[in-house]
Design a protein around this motif. Sequence first.
Motif, PDB file in Angstrom:
ATOM      1  N   THR A  62       0.568  -1.114   0.058  1.00  0.00           N
ATOM      2  CA  THR A  62       0.059  -0.084   0.798  1.00  0.00           C
ATOM      3  C   THR A  62       0.836   1.424  -0.078  1.00  0.00           C
ATOM      4  O   THR A  62       0.260   2.207  -0.551  1.00  0.00           O
ATOM      5  CB  THR A  62      -0.639   0.290   0.986  1.00  0.00           C
ATOM      6  OG1 THR A  62      -1.585  -1.222   1.434  1.00  0.00           O
ATOM      7  CG2 THR A  62      -1.931   1.123   0.921  1.00  0.00           C
ATOM      8  N   MET A 122       2.586   1.769  -3.096  1.00  0.00           N
ATOM      9  CA  MET A 122       1.287   2.676  -4.453  1.00  0.00           C
ATOM     10  C   MET A 122       0.768   3.566  -4.313  1.00  0.00           C
ATOM     11  O   MET A 122       0.935   4.246  -5.393  1.00  0.00           O
ATOM     12  CB  MET A 122      -0.096   1.360  -4.271  1.00  0.00           C
ATOM     13  CG  MET A 122      -1.080   1.872  -4.834  1.00  0.00           C
ATOM     14  SD  MET A 122      -2.623   1.247  -4.507  1.00  0.00           S
ATOM     15  CE  MET A 122      -2.868   1.472  -2.951  1.00  0.00           C
ATOM     16  N   SER A 142       9.308   1.868  -4.428  1.00  0.00           N
ATOM     17  CA  SER A 142       8.824   2.817  -5.322  1.00  0.00           C
ATOM     18  C   SER A 142       9.437   3.576  -6.347  1.00  0.00           C
ATOM     19  O   SER A 142       9.466   4.123  -7.239  1.00  0.00           O
ATOM     20  CB  SER A 142       9.069   4.371  -4.469  1.00  0.00           C
ATOM     21  OG  SER A 142       7.086   3.179  -3.338  1.00  0.00           O
ATOM     22  N   ALA A 161      -1.887   1.974 -10.737  1.00  0.00           N
ATOM     23  CA  ALA A 161      -2.166   1.331  -8.861  1.00  0.00           C
ATOM     24  C   ALA A 161      -2.079  -0.089  -8.563  1.00  0.00           C
ATOM     25  O   ALA A 161      -0.997  -0.612  -7.168  1.00  0.00           O
ATOM     26  CB  ALA A 161      -3.346   1.865  -8.041  1.00  0.00           C
ATOM     27  N   ALA A 193       1.891  -1.110  -8.977  1.00  0.00           N
ATOM     28  CA  ALA A 193       2.743  -0.528  -8.021  1.00  0.00           C
ATOM     29  C   ALA A 193       2.412  -1.557  -6.924  1.00  0.00           C
ATOM     30  O   ALA A 193       3.738  -2.149  -6.357  1.00  0.00           O
ATOM     31  CB  ALA A 193       1.855   0.959  -7.417  1.00  0.00           C
ATOM     32  N   PHE A 194       1.239  -2.474  -6.784  1.00  0.00           N
ATOM     33  CA  PHE A 194       0.656  -2.417  -5.489  1.00  0.00           C
ATOM     34  C   PHE A 194       1.708  -4.333  -5.636  1.00  0.00           C
ATOM     35  O   PHE A 194       1.758  -4.681  -4.504  1.00  0.00           O
ATOM     36  CB  PHE A 194      -1.100  -3.371  -4.916  1.00  0.00           C
ATOM     37  CG  PHE A 194      -1.150  -3.812  -4.099  1.00  0.00           C
ATOM     38  CD1 PHE A 194      -1.431  -2.669  -2.925  1.00  0.00           C
ATOM     39  CD2 PHE A 194      -1.617  -4.946  -4.316  1.00  0.00           C
ATOM     40  CE1 PHE A 194      -1.642  -3.668  -1.589  1.00  0.00           C
ATOM     41  CE2 PHE A 194      -1.865  -5.773  -2.519  1.00  0.00           C
ATOM     42  CZ  PHE A 194      -2.005  -5.279  -2.294  1.00  0.00           C
TER      43      PHE A 194
END
Length: 277
Positions: free
Chosen positions: A79, A82, A147, A200, A203-204
């Motif tokens: 999370t 993201m 990230s 999203a 990335a998650f």
Amino acid sequence: MTRSTTLGLVLRVIGVLIALGIAVFPLYWMLVTALSSNADLFASSPRLIPDPGQIGVFGTALADGKAIGWLVNSLIIATGTMIVSIGLGIPLGYALSRFSFRGKVIVTIVLLFTQMLPEALMVVPLFSLFRRFGLLDSLAGLILANSAFVLPIVALILKGAIDGIPRELEEAARVDGALPLGILLRINLPLIAPSIAATAVIAFFHAWNEYVFAVTFIFTPGIQPASVGIANFIGELGTPIQTVMAVALMFTLPAVVFYLFAQKYVVGGMTAGAVKG
């Protein structure tokens, strides 16, 4: 409906069922393995149906609370990754799409080039950097590492989506006195919402499944994610296969459910920037 049409429909249905079976079989086999006795695991013929009598293996896997802690850590890391990647990817994608500046092409090429680098190549320099700034053995450091790795693809996807928005909409907003930030928030963001959802999800899932950074930067067992925690079951003298498969199934199912709910946004978002409006 003609005979050829009916035959084509039947073949398509069969093809979909075969593809579905191939996709679902690994999950089913993890369940069968988790719910099998040692005798069944090492029998000459494999067991194809789960044994309900072995359901206690899930309670055993969760008894000491470690597995739940791993799953919670994975959720926090995924999370956080993201949120950070989307929060930085939106302005970066907007700048690459709408502003002209020296070195813009070079920046785009560098972002593309980073996707050719494996994570293992970045471990040593990141480890040295994180040790200097005190980010080792922390969830925040792992979130930053994930990230940094996923941000380029997020920014490029969002750039493509913003490229597809007619500039006339922004020009009309400028005439009304809107600033670039207001244009981004009030005009662009609602129009690229499917692409934001797609990035999203990307990335998650990257952070949820990531292993190399997690096993290198995290030392304390209590803050390890599930991807690393599951590997801790492997021992020198023996490995509880049923427990490993039970935890692995619990680790996999939330991601599968999340993707099933978000798949329409992934497809729509990935194609949003394919054709300019």
